[in-house]
Design an enzyme around this catalytic site. Structure first.
Site, PDB file in Angstrom:
ATOM      1  N   HIS A 138      40.055  52.947  80.535  1.00 30.16           N
ATOM      2  CA  HIS A 138      39.895  54.356  80.889  1.00 30.16           C
ATOM      3  C   HIS A 138      39.058  54.421  82.155  1.00 30.16           C
ATOM      4  O   HIS A 138      37.935  53.935  82.202  1.00 30.16           O
ATOM      5  CB  HIS A 138      39.212  55.135  79.770  1.00 30.16           C
ATOM      6  CG  HIS A 138      39.057  56.594  80.087  1.00 30.16           C
ATOM      7  ND1 HIS A 138      40.022  57.532  79.784  1.00 30.16           N
ATOM      8  CD2 HIS A 138      38.050  57.278  80.709  1.00 30.16           C
ATOM      9  CE1 HIS A 138      39.629  58.725  80.191  1.00 30.16           C
ATOM     10  NE2 HIS A 138      38.430  58.603  80.755  1.00 30.16           N
ATOM     11  N   CYS A 139      39.629  55.023  83.199  1.00 35.92           N
ATOM     12  CA  CYS A 139      38.962  55.078  84.499  1.00 35.92           C
ATOM     13  C   CYS A 139      38.215  56.398  84.639  1.00 35.92           C
ATOM     14  O   CYS A 139      38.844  57.456  84.729  1.00 35.92           O
ATOM     15  CB  CYS A 139      39.997  54.927  85.618  1.00 35.92           C
ATOM     16  SG  CYS A 139      39.273  54.967  87.277  1.00 35.92           S
ATOM     17  N   PRO A 140      36.885  56.384  84.674  1.00 32.58           N
ATOM     18  CA  PRO A 140      36.142  57.641  84.798  1.00 32.58           C
ATOM     19  C   PRO A 140      36.346  58.310  86.159  1.00 32.58           C
ATOM     20  O   PRO A 140      36.223  59.527  86.271  1.00 32.58           O
ATOM     21  CB  PRO A 140      34.677  57.210  84.601  1.00 32.58           C
ATOM     22  CG  PRO A 140      34.664  55.754  84.920  1.00 32.58           C
ATOM     23  CD  PRO A 140      35.997  55.217  84.540  1.00 32.58           C
TER      24      PRO A 140
END
Length: 266
Positions: free
Chosen positions: A125-127
């Site tokens: 999951h890429c913030p």
């Protein structure tokens, strides 16, 4: 409700990225960099090329950020147990995992706590994207990193071309302080994006994901395995990742590797 939607993390992150991108570009145009010199001399091809690359990187960012990364459709409770014909297609040796939200998960999928969805071929999951990177958007994510690195390195060169160090400290700070700050930001972003691109190219070349690489000792279908069951060589790994060829379920590759390992052991 509308205000709440506008202040959601996804909107704030994407707006921040867009503003920062065009803000840095504006700084490079306003200061005495080679970009501005080309513009003043009437040589517009290079400035236009730079602007198109910036726009392309921004559009790729939004595409990866907004698209479906490969969400797994939750199965109804009545279908929790797979049908007989479906179960027959899956080799019995594969350890099936269950998700409390999506019930039976496909191989290589994982539930993301931030997105509250299960994602096929989950990578991470890429913030900065405020989205997962998974089976559907991972190729675009790698393309975005490559294009973004080109833009950042070119911007870094342009920022350096506008710095003038042979001035009194106070005058230098007033005239080029903002450009120097931009240079530092571009240096940091270039380092981060370069490391990310290198790591993802390595993962793609070996047909693994960030999650599998970091947590292989905790993943049921990878635990106690000497090699990656999905690795089919550099050429086929790249062809499958970028072109979807050769296609087929991950369960088939896993079962083939399991059979090869069993035959070699015998």
């Amino acid at each position: 409700m509308a205000l709440r939607a506008l202040l959601s993390p996804g909107v704030l992150v994407r707006t921040g990225h867009t503003v920062l991108t065009w803000g840095i570009t504006l700084v490079l145009f306003l200061h005495d960099t080679e970009l501005r010199q080309w513009e003043e001399q009437g040589e517009l091809s290079l400035p236009l090329t730079f602007l198109l690359l910036v726009l392309g990187s921004l559009l790729l960012y939004l595409a990866v950020s907004l698209m479906d990364p490969g969400y797994v459709t939750a199965q109804p409770q009545s279908q929790e147990e797979p049908k007989e014909e479906q179960a027959a297609m899956v080799p019995q040796a594969i350890p099936l995992r269950r998700c409390r939200y999506c019930l039976v998960l496909p191989l290589r999928a994982r539930h993301c706590r931030d997105c509250r969805r299960c994602v096929r071929r989950y990578d991470h999951h890429c913030p900065w994207m405020e989205n997962c990177v998974g089976e559907r958007n991972h190729p675009l994510f790698v393309a975005y990193l490559a294009l973004q690195l080109v833009v950042l390195l070119w911007g870094l060169y342009l920022a350096w071309s506008g710095l003038r160090f042979f001035q009194p400290w106070g005058l230098w700070l007033r005239s080029t302080g903002l450009l120097f700050t931009t240079f530092l930001l571009l240096s940091f972003f270039s380092l981060v994006v370069g490391l990310l691109l290198a790591s993802h190219l390595y993962l793609v070349a070996s047909n693994t994901t960030t999650w599998e690489f970091i947590s292989s000792h905790r993943i049921a279908y990878l635990r106690q395995r000497a090699s990656n069951p999905f690795d089919r060589g550099l050429t086929r790994n790249l062809a499958h990742f970028f072109c979807g060829w050769p296609s087929g379920p991950w369960e088939t590759l896993w079962a083939e590797e399991e059979e090869e390992g069993s035959s070699q052991a015998v």
